[in-house]
Design an enzyme around this catalytic site. Structure first.
Site, PDB file in Angstrom:
ATOM      1  N   VAL A  54      24.869  68.644  68.142  1.00 43.75           N
ATOM      2  CA  VAL A  54      26.260  69.084  68.124  1.00 43.75           C
ATOM      3  C   VAL A  54      26.911  68.954  66.749  1.00 43.75           C
ATOM      4  O   VAL A  54      27.900  69.638  66.469  1.00 43.75           O
ATOM      5  CB  VAL A  54      27.079  68.293  69.179  1.00 43.75           C
ATOM      6  CG1 VAL A  54      27.268  66.839  68.740  1.00 43.75           C
ATOM      7  CG2 VAL A  54      28.426  68.947  69.443  1.00 43.75           C
ATOM      8  N   TYR A  55      26.377  68.129  65.874  1.00 43.53           N
ATOM      9  CA  TYR A  55      27.013  67.911  64.571  1.00 43.53           C
ATOM     10  C   TYR A  55      27.011  69.203  63.754  1.00 43.53           C
ATOM     11  O   TYR A  55      25.950  69.718  63.387  1.00 43.53           O
ATOM     12  CB  TYR A  55      26.314  66.810  63.785  1.00 43.53           C
ATOM     13  CG  TYR A  55      26.351  65.438  64.415  1.00 43.53           C
ATOM     14  CD1 TYR A  55      27.286  65.109  65.395  1.00 43.53           C
ATOM     15  CD2 TYR A  55      25.454  64.452  64.030  1.00 43.53           C
ATOM     16  CE1 TYR A  55      27.319  63.855  65.975  1.00 43.53           C
ATOM     17  CE2 TYR A  55      25.476  63.189  64.593  1.00 43.53           C
ATOM     18  CZ  TYR A  55      26.404  62.893  65.575  1.00 43.53           C
ATOM     19  OH  TYR A  55      26.426  61.643  66.138  1.00 43.53           O
ATOM     20  N   SER A  56      28.209  69.698  63.481  1.00 46.67           N
ATOM     21  CA  SER A  56      28.386  70.955  62.748  1.00 46.67           C
ATOM     22  C   SER A  56      27.543  72.072  63.364  1.00 46.67           C
ATOM     23  O   SER A  56      26.964  72.901  62.653  1.00 46.67           O
ATOM     24  CB  SER A  56      28.041  70.784  61.258  1.00 46.67           C
ATOM     25  OG  SER A  56      28.910  69.870  60.639  1.00 46.67           O
ATOM     26  N   ALA A  57      27.478  72.081  64.700  1.00 46.52           N
ATOM     27  CA  ALA A  57      26.781  73.137  65.450  1.00 46.52           C
ATOM     28  C   ALA A  57      25.345  73.324  64.991  1.00 46.52           C
ATOM     29  O   ALA A  57      24.858  74.451  64.834  1.00 46.52           O
ATOM     30  CB  ALA A  57      27.553  74.454  65.358  1.00 46.52           C
ATOM     31  N   GLY A  58      24.652  72.219  64.766  1.00 48.26           N
ATOM     32  CA  GLY A  58      23.248  72.276  64.380  1.00 48.26           C
ATOM     33  C   GLY A  58      23.006  72.237  62.884  1.00 48.26           C
ATOM     34  O   GLY A  58      21.869  72.037  62.435  1.00 48.26           O
TER      35      GLY A  58
END
Length: 348
Positions: A54-58
């Site tokens: 989920v961090y920065s959408a991958g």
């Protein structure tokens, strides 16, 4: 840097874990700058890196993958799943169903540029999904060699125990680690989570030991506090809004702790990290630098040991087992949501 055992796995990890949440759009968007920070951490002796889909959408996973292109075998690599990635509204593209686990692990492996993940973690409790479903799918990944070990994050003590029992009774892979929120300002896990993890021989990898910046030195009563600077933290207004009494309590405590650090001859960052590091149940606190300066200031805490007099003062400022702001606990049982607390009234 000193190494510690990752629970009872036989794997050895550095006493500080490099968190990658700040690499990418949520923090440092420059990939080259983020990679330099990762390499500096590895050169300083860190061999443990934690990220999440989920961090920065991958994007965080992609940056970590680039940084480890020629150093993968030297690193214990951890990532997480559960939350929706990006703006995807499909309810089946999140959670811990077998359907999503089998799909999402492939996305993480691709982004990380690796064929195996050392520690694959469930990012938050999923009470709507049977633990047998989740552990069954995760155990298959271990048997396939795509994942080496399993962990979870922000689980209450009761769920930690239930998960261990399900693994035992169903002959599945057990969770070997818990990743809870833990700092001087958020000590709730001292009541049951830490003793439970110790009971089962689990590694403990605390997130946010600096309380999302509250224990960085920026939050002082006489300072002009503008709030969180990263995109990731700007979404968490209930943890930073100074009009809330709970956050005023945090501000008061942070100010007293900063004074204590000055009297002790160390920085507040060193005091905060050493407090978490010194707990006998803790394996590796996660540091989350956004800049090289952040990294250097946090590495300086690795060898700090706090005396009993300092620990006693900390207990006077924030009582053991207490969270100054309940929102900092990271997860609340659905049973405590307003709708679940309503009593049905019998009709006449």
């Amino acid at each position: 840097m000193e190494h510690r055992n990752l629970g009872r796995t036989g794997v050895s990890v550095s006493k500080l874990c490099l968190g990658a949440m700040m690499f990418g759009a949520w923090g440092e968007p420059d990939h080259d700058a983020s990679i330099r920070i990762i390499h500096a951490a590895l050169d300083a002796g860190i061999n443990f890196i934690d990220t999440a889909d989920v961090y920065s959408a991958g994007e965080s996973e992609e940056i970590v993958g680039k940084a480890l292109k020629d150093r993968r075998d030297d690193v214990v690599l951890a990532t997480k799943l559960y939350m929706p990635v990006g703006e995807d509204a499909d309810p089946n593209r999140r959670g811990t169903s077998r359907r999503w686990i089998v799909e999402e692990v492939e996305h993480s492996l691709r982004r990380l540029g690796t064929d195996y993940i050392d520690l694959y973690q469930v990012h938050r409790p999923t009470p709507d999904t049977d633990l047998d479903e989740t552990l069954g799918a995760l155990s298959d990944l271990v048997r396939q060699g795509k994942v080496r070990y399993l962990g979870h994050s922000t689980y209450p003590a009761s769920l930690i125990v239930e998960a261990q029992w399900v693994a035992r009774d169903r002959h599945l892979q057990r969770f070997v680690s818990e990743q809870p929120p833990y700092s001087i300002l958020t000590r709730g896990i001292e009541n049951e989570v830490l003793p439970t993890a110790q009971k089962f021989g689990m590694a403990v990898i605390p997130w946010s030991p600096l309380q999302g910046g509250w224990l960085s030195g920026r939050y002082r009563k006489d300072a002009d506090v503008a709030g969180p600077t990263s995109a990731a933290r700007q979404r968490l207004t209930n943890r930073y809004d100074l009009s809330l009494p709970a956050n005023q309590r945090k501000l008061d405590a942070a100010d007293q702790l900063a004074q204590l650090a000055e009297e002790t001859g160390i920085t507040l960052i060193q005091l905060a990290l050493a407090f978490v590091l010194n707990h006998p149940a803790v394996t590796s606190p996660i540091i989350g630098p956004r800049t090289m300066e952040h990294l250097e200031s946090q590495l300086a805490a690795a060898d700090v040991v706090l005396g009993d007099d300092v620990l006693d003062r900390i207990d006077e400022i924030v009582a053991p087992g207490s969270n100054l702001n309940p929102a900092d606990g990271g997860w609340q049982s659905p049973a405590l949501e307003p709708a679940a607390r309503r009593r049905a009234h019998a009709g006449s």
